[in-house]
Design an enzyme around this catalytic site. Sequence first.
Site, mmCIF file in Angstrom:
data_model
loop_
_atom_site.group_PDB
_atom_site.id
_atom_site.type_symbol
_atom_site.label_atom_id
_atom_site.label_comp_id
_atom_site.label_asym_id
_atom_site.label_seq_id
_atom_site.Cartn_x
_atom_site.Cartn_y
_atom_site.Cartn_z
ATOM 1 N N THR A 57 50.804 68.123 90.325
ATOM 2 C CA THR A 57 49.834 67.054 90.125
ATOM 3 C C THR A 57 50.039 65.872 91.063
ATOM 4 O O THR A 57 49.067 65.259 91.519
ATOM 5 C CB THR A 57 49.932 66.555 88.654
ATOM 6 O OG1 THR A 57 49.611 67.652 87.808
ATOM 7 C CG2 THR A 57 48.994 65.409 88.377
ATOM 8 N N SER A 113 52.394 76.348 87.647
ATOM 9 C CA SER A 113 52.175 77.500 86.750
ATOM 10 C C SER A 113 52.185 78.794 87.557
ATOM 11 O O SER A 113 52.403 79.868 87.008
ATOM 12 C CB SER A 113 50.821 77.411 86.043
ATOM 13 O OG SER A 113 50.466 76.100 85.805
ATOM 14 N N THR A 173 64.050 69.799 79.679
ATOM 15 C CA THR A 173 62.976 70.647 79.174
ATOM 16 C C THR A 173 61.726 69.784 79.020
ATOM 17 O O THR A 173 61.825 68.599 78.667
ATOM 18 C CB THR A 173 63.412 71.328 77.848
ATOM 19 O OG1 THR A 173 62.456 72.292 77.469
ATOM 20 C CG2 THR A 173 63.620 70.353 76.705
ATOM 21 N N THR A 201 68.547 79.069 70.423
ATOM 22 C CA THR A 201 67.843 78.563 69.248
ATOM 23 C C THR A 201 66.435 78.072 69.580
ATOM 24 O O THR A 201 66.190 77.565 70.677
ATOM 25 C CB THR A 201 68.637 77.430 68.559
ATOM 26 O OG1 THR A 201 67.851 76.894 67.499
ATOM 27 C CG2 THR A 201 69.003 76.308 69.522
ATOM 28 N N GLN A 202 65.543 78.235 68.626
ATOM 29 C CA GLN A 202 64.187 77.689 68.769
ATOM 30 C C GLN A 202 64.196 76.168 68.602
ATOM 31 O O GLN A 202 63.220 75.510 68.933
ATOM 32 C CB GLN A 202 63.258 78.293 67.709
ATOM 33 C CG GLN A 202 62.980 79.752 67.929
ATOM 34 C CD GLN A 202 62.112 80.368 66.843
ATOM 35 O OE1 GLN A 202 61.497 79.665 66.035
ATOM 36 N NE2 GLN A 202 62.057 81.685 66.822
HETATM 37 N N1 ASP Z 1 49.782 71.886 86.327
HETATM 38 C C1 ASP Z 1 50.608 70.931 87.032
HETATM 39 C C2 ASP Z 1 51.742 71.671 87.682
HETATM 40 O O1 ASP Z 1 52.707 71.975 87.017
HETATM 41 C C3 ASP Z 1 51.085 69.883 86.082
HETATM 42 C C4 ASP Z 1 51.915 68.793 86.708
HETATM 43 O O2 ASP Z 1 52.233 68.772 87.876
HETATM 44 O O3 ASP Z 1 52.275 67.875 85.965
HETATM 45 O O4 ASP Z 1 51.687 71.987 88.845
#
Ligand code: ASP
Length: 352
Positions: free
Chosen positions: A17, A64, A165, A274-275
């Site tokens: 982003t 992603s 995390t 652990t969750q």
């Molecule tokens: N979807 C974006 C990514 O992980 C979210 C971000 O950068 O905050 O590339």
Amino acid sequence: MPERDKKSVYIAYTGGTIGMRHGRQGYEPAPGFLERQMEKLPVLWSEDMPHYRIHEYDPLLDSSNMSPADWVKLGRDIMSRYHSYDGFIVLHGTDTMAFSASALSFMFRNLGKPIVFTGSQIPLCEVRNDARENLIASLLIAAGHSIPEVCLFVGHQLLRGNRATKVSANRFLAFSSPNYPPLGEAGVDLRIHGDRLLSLPEAPVAFDEVGHAQVADLRIFPGITPETLEGFLRPPLQGAVLHTYGVGNAPDRPDLLEVMRAASDRGVVLLNCTQCLEGSVRMADYVTGNALRDVGVVSGYDLTPEAALTKLYFLLSLGLDPEVVRARIQEDLRGELTHPDDATRSGIISLP
Ligand code: ASP
């Protein structure tokens, strides 16, 4: 400060982003766009800022879309320039930042310089954004401090990369480090907690790539059937992180345990995490945890889900024997895990 004394920082811009612009279908990365935005920030040319060089990756990725091959590309890039810069920044999407930071922490042995991952929840091009502060503080941290670690700076906090995390989809303080305190904070002062850092290495830096491995993640849930578990653990799977309840418990039904035992016997490494967001696995505490240990499941102690998966990838891809992977995964390799013995040594005493 004389020019020659300026520190220099290498910025690997992988996407995310921070450098995106608004396209027809939402935010998207665009070549050259981030650098043009940065040119509009006079503060980056200030006397107090280090020299930096940006290397824009092609293609720029929403994180992603990142895979282990991208971790390797990034690691190789930094390794090839390791001796030419004082510190490194990785501009990266926040979605999978903790996975990439964890993976790099395992791939670099004897790291003696900072590798700071940063990104933002709002792009630099927007009027209101968290990108500017994250970028400026990361540059100062990467240039100004002797931090021999892969770390992550987002929302005023410097965290150990393999302890971080993502906990918020919306807040600027997007990451947490539930089982290890922050390495630093950017408040009125930029403060680094030297006593929380890993020690400077005595040996030269080395880079071991993550190779190919078949790993997976399974969240145990009420009503899970042996068929589901069996399908999940089917060959060619080599290792799995089992996200269990509480201190590492799962249903101790014989049909489920039998599936786990069969997988362990064929060499599948089963790692118990652990969750819960905070705390550690202690399989000896309950009958349900002991049952997992009896069928070959090993403890991930207080590993984050991101560190657990990438550690499994890393160790399995080195081609080690499953028994060796089971032993090494329970050791603290890069500050990612608190072994119960260390907790005792540091003065934390568990009462019976
Ligand atoms: N979807 C974006 C990514 O992980 C979210 C971000 O950068 O905050 O590339």
